[in-house]
Design an enzyme around this catalytic site. Structure first.
Site, PDB file in Angstrom:
ATOM      1  N   CYS A  95     -26.888 -13.494 -13.469  1.00 24.16           N
ATOM      2  CA  CYS A  95     -28.106 -13.824 -12.732  1.00 24.16           C
ATOM      3  C   CYS A  95     -28.861 -12.609 -12.207  1.00 24.16           C
ATOM      4  O   CYS A  95     -29.963 -12.755 -11.674  1.00 24.16           O
ATOM      5  CB  CYS A  95     -27.777 -14.764 -11.563  1.00 24.16           C
ATOM      6  SG  CYS A  95     -26.842 -13.970 -10.223  1.00 24.16           S
ATOM      7  N   CYS A 152     -22.656 -17.128  -8.739  1.00 28.04           N
ATOM      8  CA  CYS A 152     -23.556 -17.912  -9.583  1.00 28.04           C
ATOM      9  C   CYS A 152     -22.824 -18.702 -10.655  1.00 28.04           C
ATOM     10  O   CYS A 152     -23.425 -19.539 -11.335  1.00 28.04           O
ATOM     11  CB  CYS A 152     -24.587 -17.000 -10.228  1.00 28.04           C
ATOM     12  SG  CYS A 152     -23.921 -15.906 -11.527  1.00 28.04           S
ATOM     13  N   PHE A 172      -4.180   3.955   4.792  1.00 23.45           N
ATOM     14  CA  PHE A 172      -5.170   3.323   5.654  1.00 23.45           C
ATOM     15  C   PHE A 172      -4.551   2.742   6.919  1.00 23.45           C
ATOM     16  O   PHE A 172      -5.226   2.045   7.669  1.00 23.45           O
ATOM     17  CB  PHE A 172      -5.889   2.199   4.893  1.00 23.45           C
ATOM     18  CG  PHE A 172      -6.761   2.691   3.771  1.00 23.45           C
ATOM     19  CD1 PHE A 172      -7.247   3.980   3.754  1.00 23.45           C
ATOM     20  CD2 PHE A 172      -7.096   1.848   2.725  1.00 23.45           C
ATOM     21  CE1 PHE A 172      -8.056   4.437   2.723  1.00 23.45           C
ATOM     22  CE2 PHE A 172      -7.915   2.290   1.688  1.00 23.45           C
ATOM     23  CZ  PHE A 172      -8.393   3.583   1.697  1.00 23.45           C
ATOM     24  N   ARG A 173      -3.283   3.012   7.157  1.00 28.19           N
ATOM     25  CA  ARG A 173      -2.618   2.454   8.322  1.00 28.19           C
ATOM     26  C   ARG A 173      -3.168   3.109   9.597  1.00 28.19           C
ATOM     27  O   ARG A 173      -2.961   4.285   9.857  1.00 28.19           O
ATOM     28  CB  ARG A 173      -1.107   2.692   8.231  1.00 28.19           C
ATOM     29  CG  ARG A 173      -0.310   2.079   9.387  1.00 28.19           C
ATOM     30  CD  ARG A 173       1.152   2.512   9.279  1.00 28.19           C
ATOM     31  NE  ARG A 173       1.942   2.031  10.394  1.00 28.19           N
ATOM     32  CZ  ARG A 173       2.651   0.931  10.387  1.00 28.19           C
ATOM     33  NH1 ARG A 173       2.654   0.167   9.317  1.00 28.19           N
ATOM     34  NH2 ARG A 173       3.347   0.567  11.439  1.00 28.19           N
ATOM     35  N   HIS A 192      -4.344  -9.927  -4.285  1.00 35.47           N
ATOM     36  CA  HIS A 192      -5.618  -9.716  -3.589  1.00 35.47           C
ATOM     37  C   HIS A 192      -6.731  -9.290  -4.534  1.00 35.47           C
ATOM     38  O   HIS A 192      -7.784  -8.847  -4.091  1.00 35.47           O
ATOM     39  CB  HIS A 192      -5.451  -8.676  -2.480  1.00 35.47           C
ATOM     40  CG  HIS A 192      -4.614  -9.154  -1.339  1.00 35.47           C
ATOM     41  ND1 HIS A 192      -4.109  -8.304  -0.370  1.00 35.47           N
ATOM     42  CD2 HIS A 192      -4.188 -10.394  -1.008  1.00 35.47           C
ATOM     43  CE1 HIS A 192      -3.398  -9.015   0.505  1.00 35.47           C
ATOM     44  NE2 HIS A 192      -3.430 -10.273   0.132  1.00 35.47           N
ATOM     45  N   ALA A 205       0.808  -1.221   0.000  1.00 40.79           N
ATOM     46  CA  ALA A 205       0.000   0.000   0.000  1.00 40.79           C
ATOM     47  C   ALA A 205       0.839   1.268   0.000  1.00 40.79           C
ATOM     48  O   ALA A 205       0.417   2.300  -0.542  1.00 40.79           O
ATOM     49  CB  ALA A 205      -0.933  -0.006   1.207  1.00 40.79           C
ATOM     50  N   CYS A 258     -19.997 -11.833  -9.011  1.00 37.01           N
ATOM     51  CA  CYS A 258     -21.328 -12.006  -8.446  1.00 37.01           C
ATOM     52  C   CYS A 258     -21.216 -12.257  -6.942  1.00 37.01           C
ATOM     53  O   CYS A 258     -20.391 -13.068  -6.497  1.00 37.01           O
ATOM     54  CB  CYS A 258     -22.032 -13.181  -9.113  1.00 37.01           C
ATOM     55  SG  CYS A 258     -23.687 -13.519  -8.463  1.00 37.01           S
ATOM     56  N   CYS A 292     -24.858  -8.517 -11.396  1.00 35.95           N
ATOM     57  CA  CYS A 292     -24.219  -9.602 -12.139  1.00 35.95           C
ATOM     58  C   CYS A 292     -24.906  -9.771 -13.486  1.00 35.95           C
ATOM     59  O   CYS A 292     -26.140  -9.935 -13.538  1.00 35.95           O
ATOM     60  CB  CYS A 292     -24.293 -10.893 -11.333  1.00 35.95           C
ATOM     61  SG  CYS A 292     -23.744 -12.358 -12.235  1.00 35.95           S
TER      62      CYS A 292
END
Length: 264
Positions: free
Chosen positions: A152, A121, A16-17, A109, A5, A117, A149
């Site tokens: 579906c 699905c 974000f630490r 990540h 990061a 979805c 999605c």
């Protein structure tokens, strides 16, 4: 090259630490007392979709609007000279925006620029290129229709690994990771790892850097807060990514040295 990061901080992306850094970037969440770890929870997509997509929709547009800092251009020049591959825990897509080929970037990540979805699905992972999520920045809640999605019609979510995430479709990330592993198997004996902004709280990137450089001991760890390298198997530099990459580049290429001269 490996990156966490801290690589994005010089591009103006929020740090974000700890709760304070996150809340400075997102004051509405400070008022609610919600930390990054609490918001980055897939349960919110089922329980409170507007809250979940308020957070991730804002980040999606933030990352689209962010210009990669000059350190990325340094890495691109280096990649043009020697075989290179990127391993990153970042989901922001900044390496691709800086000109790296998608097949040369392993986003372990996942990527916020891809969706999946929520119900898994079977449709798979798809690009979020045409997706916009309006967000009320006073409340940080999404407004209007949320991404769905194509298979579906259920709610979509970013195809990234969140905290306590048992519903991540990692198919896109897994394919990129396998390409990274294949590349490393060919080049392991000659690898020099430049690690940028990867902390120890979630040590995925640091471990990959250490394993990738195990055969050569050639690891350069650039990290403002945590530059230490275990067992002396590399060099740690306690400095920001962009300035450090520029300084190293000036040493490697004298034509790029500042006329006034700077210490490094």
């Amino acid at each position: 090259m490996t990156a966490g990061a801290g690589m994005g901080v010089d591009s103006g992306l929020p740090d974000f630490r700890g709760g304070e850094g996150f809340w400075r970037a997102y004051p509405p969440y400070a008022r609610l007392g919600l930390r990054f770890e609490e918001l980055a929870d897939p349960a919110h997509f089922a329980d409170d979709p507007a809250l979940a997509w308020g957070f991730y929709g804002h980040r999606l547009h933030l990352y689209r609007d962010t210009v990669p800092h000059p350190g990325f251009a340094v890495l691109r020049r280096w990649a043009g000279r020697v075989p290179s591959n990127v391993f990153t825990s970042n989901v922001d897509g900044q390496f691709q925006r800086a000109g790296f080929a998608p097949d040369d970037v392993a986003e372990v990540h996942g990527s916020i620029h891809h969706l999946q979805c929520l119900r898994l699905c079977g449709y798979g992972v798809w690009p979020a290129d045409d997706v916009t999520v309006p967000v009320d920045e006073a409340t940080m809640r999404a407004v209007g229709e949320l991404p769905r999605c194509p298979g579906c019609g259920s709610l979509a979510r970013p195809a990234i690994l969140m905290f306590g995430d048992g519903g991540w479709d990692d198919s896109h990330a897994a394919a990129a990771l396998q390409r990274h592993v294949d590349w490393l198997s060919v080049h392991r004996a000659e690898v020099v790892v430049v690690e940028l902004g990867a902390g120890g709280a979630l040590p995925t990137v640091r471990r990959r850097s250490e394993l990738a450089s195990a055969a050569t001991g050639a690891l350069v760890r650039i990290n403002v807060r945590e530059p230490q390298v275990r067992h002396g198997r590399g060099v740690g530099i306690a400095a920001p990514a962009a300035a450090t990459l520029a300084a190293i580049d000036a040493v490697l290429d004298p034509a790029r040295r500042p006329q006034s001269g700077t210490d490094f």
